[in-house]
Each structure stands twice: as structure tokens, then as C-alpha cells.
Write a protein that holds these residues in place. Sequence first.
Motif, PDB file in Angstrom:
ATOM      1  N   MET A   1       0.919  -1.373  -0.129  1.00 38.25           N
ATOM      2  CA  MET A   1       0.003   0.032  -0.014  1.00 38.25           C
ATOM      3  C   MET A   1       0.982   1.256   0.003  1.00 38.25           C
ATOM      4  O   MET A   1       1.816   1.526   0.775  1.00 38.25           O
ATOM      5  CB  MET A   1      -0.878  -0.086   1.260  1.00 38.25           C
ATOM      6  CG  MET A   1      -1.644   1.133   1.217  1.00 38.25           C
ATOM      7  SD  MET A   1      -3.015   0.588   2.650  1.00 38.25           S
ATOM      8  CE  MET A   1      -4.104   2.016   2.600  1.00 38.25           C
ATOM      9  N   LYS A   2       0.616   2.053  -1.082  1.00 37.46           N
ATOM     10  CA  LYS A   2       1.526   3.233  -1.070  1.00 37.46           C
ATOM     11  C   LYS A   2       0.849   4.093  -0.121  1.00 37.46           C
ATOM     12  O   LYS A   2      -0.228   4.599  -0.118  1.00 37.46           O
ATOM     13  CB  LYS A   2       1.356   3.821  -2.488  1.00 37.46           C
ATOM     14  CG  LYS A   2       2.025   2.961  -3.428  1.00 37.46           C
ATOM     15  CD  LYS A   2       2.238   3.649  -4.967  1.00 37.46           C
ATOM     16  CE  LYS A   2       3.041   2.968  -5.956  1.00 37.46           C
ATOM     17  NZ  LYS A   2       2.835   3.641  -7.188  1.00 37.46           N
ATOM     18  N   SER A   3       1.839   5.166   0.566  1.00 31.63           N
ATOM     19  CA  SER A   3       1.487   6.290   1.370  1.00 31.63           C
ATOM     20  C   SER A   3       0.880   7.188   0.719  1.00 31.63           C
ATOM     21  O   SER A   3       1.218   7.311  -0.653  1.00 31.63           O
ATOM     22  CB  SER A   3       2.718   6.772   2.288  1.00 31.63           C
ATOM     23  OG  SER A   3       3.571   7.455   1.315  1.00 31.63           O
ATOM     24  N   ASP A  87     -10.187   1.490  -3.970  1.00 27.76           N
ATOM     25  CA  ASP A  87      -9.181   0.450  -3.982  1.00 27.76           C
ATOM     26  C   ASP A  87      -7.847   0.802  -4.481  1.00 27.76           C
ATOM     27  O   ASP A  87      -7.678   1.708  -5.430  1.00 27.76           O
ATOM     28  CB  ASP A  87      -9.753  -0.536  -4.928  1.00 27.76           C
ATOM     29  CG  ASP A  87      -8.911  -1.837  -4.777  1.00 27.76           C
ATOM     30  OD1 ASP A  87      -8.931  -2.376  -3.842  1.00 27.76           O
ATOM     31  OD2 ASP A  87      -8.305  -2.157  -6.034  1.00 27.76           O
ATOM     32  N   GLU A  88      -6.437   0.195  -3.720  1.00 25.42           N
ATOM     33  CA  GLU A  88      -5.467   0.695  -4.081  1.00 25.42           C
ATOM     34  C   GLU A  88      -5.096   0.278  -5.566  1.00 25.42           C
ATOM     35  O   GLU A  88      -4.201   1.086  -6.053  1.00 25.42           O
ATOM     36  CB  GLU A  88      -4.553  -0.204  -3.190  1.00 25.42           C
ATOM     37  CG  GLU A  88      -4.432   0.590  -1.843  1.00 25.42           C
ATOM     38  CD  GLU A  88      -3.674   1.729  -1.787  1.00 25.42           C
ATOM     39  OE1 GLU A  88      -2.577   1.958  -2.368  1.00 25.42           O
ATOM     40  OE2 GLU A  88      -4.399   2.690  -1.164  1.00 25.42           O
ATOM     41  N   ASP A  92      -3.457   2.745  -8.162  1.00 24.91           N
ATOM     42  CA  ASP A  92      -2.041   2.541  -9.052  1.00 24.91           C
ATOM     43  C   ASP A  92      -2.452   2.909 -10.466  1.00 24.91           C
ATOM     44  O   ASP A  92      -1.418   3.398 -10.996  1.00 24.91           O
ATOM     45  CB  ASP A  92      -2.002   1.078  -8.761  1.00 24.91           C
ATOM     46  CG  ASP A  92      -1.366   0.811  -7.374  1.00 24.91           C
ATOM     47  OD1 ASP A  92      -0.891   1.654  -6.647  1.00 24.91           O
ATOM     48  OD2 ASP A  92      -1.202  -0.478  -7.224  1.00 24.91           O
TER      49      ASP A  92
END
Length: 112
Positions: A1-3, A87-88, A92
Motif C-alpha cells: 500500500m502506497k502512502s 481501491d489501491e 495505482d
Amino acid sequence: MKSVEIRKTELEARRAQLLARMEQVESELDSHIEKDWADAAVEQEQDEVLEDLGESAQQELRAIEAALERIAEGEYGFCVTCGERIDEARLDLLPATPFCRNHAPGAKAKRG
């Protein structure tokens, strides 16, 4: 998970790329010299392509600016329609999106 900070950095980098591309498009559009009829026709076609690229870049730039504003307000990553977390995987692919999968434009048509 990217910050959020990583996403902000990525969005800012993309914004810089778009601004540079828009500057190149403007420069190319402004750099015309007198040409014969055939060259002028080809150049006009190229100008239309460049203008389309510029418009596309402007649309993406507006989306990025809005995403950066949502980051500053602490609202990034949440759907502006329903408030649910986006949603991640979707972020993205579309880091500037303000919509979850269910509220993206055309989502109802895709679901059938």
C-alpha cells in the motif's frame, strides 16, 4: 500500500511532465514558417494532433491538481460520491481519480 506522500510525489512528477509537454506543444505550434501548400496541409494535420495532445494534457493536469487538493484536505483516496475508500489497485492505475470503481463515469454501463 502506497502512502499518500508517495502518491503526492508521483502526482507532482506527472504534473511536471505534463507542463513540460504542454510547453513543447505550444512551442511547436508557434514555430511555423511559410511553406508551400502541401507542406502547409501536412503541418495543419500535425497541429491538430498537437492541439489534441495539449487538450488531453490539460484535462489530466486538472485531474492531478484536484487530486493534490484532496491530498491537502485529507480527502485523497476516498470517493467523492460515496465517501468509500478507493481501491489501491484503482489508484495505482488512475492516481488522480476521485471515484471508486462503482461511481466512475460509465460504471453502470460496464456492469450491465
